[in-house]
Design an enzyme around this catalytic site. Structure first.
Site, short mmCIF file in Angstrom:
data_model
loop_
_atom_site.label_atom_id
_atom_site.label_comp_id
_atom_site.label_asym_id
_atom_site.label_seq_id
_atom_site.Cartn_x
_atom_site.Cartn_y
_atom_site.Cartn_z
N SER A 23 0.83 -1.22 0.00
CA SER A 23 0.00 0.00 0.00
C SER A 23 0.85 1.26 0.00
O SER A 23 0.34 2.37 0.07
CB SER A 23 -0.93 -0.01 1.21
OG SER A 23 -0.19 -0.22 2.41
N THR A 155 -39.64 28.64 -7.99
CA THR A 155 -39.99 27.26 -7.62
C THR A 155 -40.27 26.56 -8.95
O THR A 155 -40.77 27.19 -9.89
CB THR A 155 -41.26 27.19 -6.72
OG1 THR A 155 -42.36 27.71 -7.46
CG2 THR A 155 -41.09 27.98 -5.43
N HIS A 156 -39.91 25.31 -9.05
CA HIS A 156 -40.04 24.56 -10.32
C HIS A 156 -39.27 25.25 -11.45
O HIS A 156 -39.63 25.12 -12.61
CB HIS A 156 -41.50 24.40 -10.73
CG HIS A 156 -42.41 23.97 -9.63
ND1 HIS A 156 -42.62 22.65 -9.31
CD2 HIS A 156 -43.13 24.70 -8.73
CE1 HIS A 156 -43.46 22.58 -8.28
NE2 HIS A 156 -43.76 23.81 -7.90
N ASN A 285 -17.50 29.46 -21.79
CA ASN A 285 -18.20 28.37 -21.11
C ASN A 285 -17.93 28.31 -19.60
O ASN A 285 -16.82 28.61 -19.17
CB ASN A 285 -17.80 27.02 -21.74
CG ASN A 285 -18.24 26.91 -23.18
OD1 ASN A 285 -19.26 27.49 -23.57
ND2 ASN A 285 -17.46 26.21 -23.98
N GLU A 290 -19.25 23.47 -14.13
CA GLU A 290 -19.66 22.15 -14.64
C GLU A 290 -18.79 21.04 -14.06
O GLU A 290 -19.28 19.95 -13.73
CB GLU A 290 -19.58 22.14 -16.17
CG GLU A 290 -20.68 22.98 -16.81
CD GLU A 290 -20.48 23.21 -18.31
OE1 GLU A 290 -19.60 22.56 -18.90
OE2 GLU A 290 -21.18 24.07 -18.86
N LYS A 325 -8.22 3.86 1.98
CA LYS A 325 -7.38 5.04 1.79
C LYS A 325 -7.57 5.81 0.49
O LYS A 325 -7.86 6.99 0.50
CB LYS A 325 -5.91 4.65 1.95
CG LYS A 325 -5.63 4.25 3.38
CD LYS A 325 -4.26 3.74 3.61
CE LYS A 325 -4.23 3.11 4.98
NZ LYS A 325 -5.12 1.92 5.10
#
Ligand code: ARG
Length: 457
Positions: A23, A155-156, A285, A290, A325
């Protein structure tokens, strides 16, 4: 291949088995925690007379030298060692000889690695908390500057009622308050020291577990040696807290992406935090946002992986637990990177205040307030709701906002309307009148800001 065992084996470990089992590649990250733990263990062994004072001093000096050499790069952590614990012990023995062979008295790698992970996670909880606090400071700055910056609340994803940018930022501030308090809870719960639990059943040496716990800043020693070496609850809890932080960042990222779209135009992202397109020259962009949204999945994945790894493990230590880990390391790196990037991006956002206010005006966000106006003049709410519904339909037909109609048009729909309607349904009035605790009026947000200032101190 330097390993801490081999006496009972007749053959060398197969090279590929050795590598599969090792490891060091990832647990080298625990080097300073491992040394810190060994330091405390050696001091305790010396104080208890389990090793001599001279041996203790040699060990402490040796450990310090290893730490310094790793720091300055003159001692490299290579895959010649099975894991970080073997690396430290082997180098200690090379450096100071026989005294080095006594460091592991009354200790197992099982309690050692449990300790190292706890020390590491505890530190990272603190680092994450620092970043969350820094982000809150940025949000508070934006709040203070935008008590009167009107925008639609949704809302929505449909325009609903007017709010302010300060109110919106305060919502995220609250999420971060919860994130920080979650971290605090985890830190408190995990802060018991497993060192001295041995492989699983404690040890026959007269270890002073209270002392090592104290030296390592724990609230005390753990009370069951088997649980101590096989508990990874705190790793899971931390991954859970990190996942929730990412969920919050991702929601915020999503909003900034929407706000930055050509259609909304509420914000402009700073050039330094945007990217272009290789083909479309006009593009700017929101890649940072994102990526934050996207990386959320990977942190959730680590949480799920750890829950699954732990679910079938009988007491006590099993090698499965070495799998704790890489996931948590990656989650920590990801969350810290995202926090740093995203808060800087938010810090440099340019808010197009006129666009936001116009959007609130044009979206009938004052329709509830117009209905309330009628109610105040004796119209039952359900009737008022219907009247304003018809009014909105009329407005859509004319391409106007409610407050752009003249009084005769309003009266055509209900003769209850008088001249004071315009004042009553202005954005300013709609927001200012929302005076309940937690509502967007500048008065109330002003009070919240004071609370946040005290909280951040
Ligand atoms: N590398 C191991 C881990 O991360 C250390 C503990 C090894 N213990 C053992 N009994 N093989 O879990």
């Amino acid at each position: 291949m330097a390993q801490l065992w081999g006496g009972r084996f007749k053959e060398e470990t197969d090279r590929n088995v050795y590598l599969f089992n090792a490891s060091i590649d990832f647990d080298k990250r625990l080097i300073y925690k491992d040394i810190e733990g060994s330091f405390a263990h050696a001091k305790m062994l010396g104080k208890q007379g389990i090793i001599t004072e001279e041996e203790m001093n040699k060990i402490l000096t040796g450990l310090t030298t290893i730490k310094e050499k790793v720091e300055d790069g003159s001692l490299l952590i290579t895959d010649e060692y099975e894991d970080v614990h073997s690396f430290v012990e082997a180098n200690l023995i090379t450096m100071i000889g026989d005294a080095g062979k006594k460091l592991h008295t009354g200790r197992s790698r099982n309690d050692q690695v449990a300790l190292d992970m706890k020390l590491y996670v505890r530190d990272e909880i603190d680092r994450t908390d620092d970043l969350l606090k820094e982000f809150q400071t940025i949000l508070l700055r934006i709040m203070k500057e935008n008590l009167g910056t009107y925008m639609p609340g949704f809302t929505h994803l449909q325009k609903a009622q007017p709010i302010t940018l300060a109110h919106h930022m305060s919502a995220y501030f609250e999420m971060l308050v919860r994130d920080r308090s979650r971290l605090k809870d985890i830190r408190k719960r995990m802060n018991l020291c497993p060192l001295g639990s041995g492989a699983l059943a404690g040890t026959t040496y007269p270890l002073d577990r209270e002392l090592t716990a104290k030296l390592l800043d724990f609230d005390g020693p753990t009370l069951n040696s088997m649980d101590s070496v096989s508990d990874r609850d705190y790793v899971i809890e931390f991954l859970d807290a990190l996942s929730i932080i990412m969920m919050h960042l991702s929601r915020f990222a999503e909003e900034t992406i929407i706000w930055n779209s050509n259609e909304y135009g509420f914000v402009e992202m700073d050039d330094a935090y945007s990217t272009g397109s290789s083909i479309m020259p006009q593009k700017k962009n929101p890649d940072i946002a994102e990526l934050v949204r996207g990386k959320t999945g990977r942190v959730y994945g680590h949480l799920m992986a750890m829950l699954t790894t732990m679910k079938g493990i009988p007491l006590a230590y099993n090698k499965d637990m070495q799998e704790d880990k890489e996931g948590v390391f990656d989650a920590i790196d990801t969350v810290k990177d995202c926090l740093k990037m995203f808060m800087q991006m938010v810090d440099t956002l340019k808010f197009n205040k006129e666009v936001m206010a116009r959007s609130a005006m044009r979206g009938f966000t004052n329709a509830t307030d117009a209905a309330d106006y009628l109610v105040k003049h004796g119209v039952p709410f359900r009737d008022a709701h219907g009247i304003i519904g018809r009014l909105v339909l009329y407005c859509i037909d004319k391409g106007k906002a409610i407050d752009e109609l003249d009084l005769s048009e309003l009266k055509n729909i209900s003769d209850v309307f008088e001249d004071d309607i315009y004042e009553e349904i202005s954005l300013k009035t709609c927001v200012d009148k929302r005076l309940t605790i937690g509502a967007p009026s500048p008065d109330k947000i002003g009070e919240v800001i004071k609370i946040y200032e005290a909280y951040l101190k």
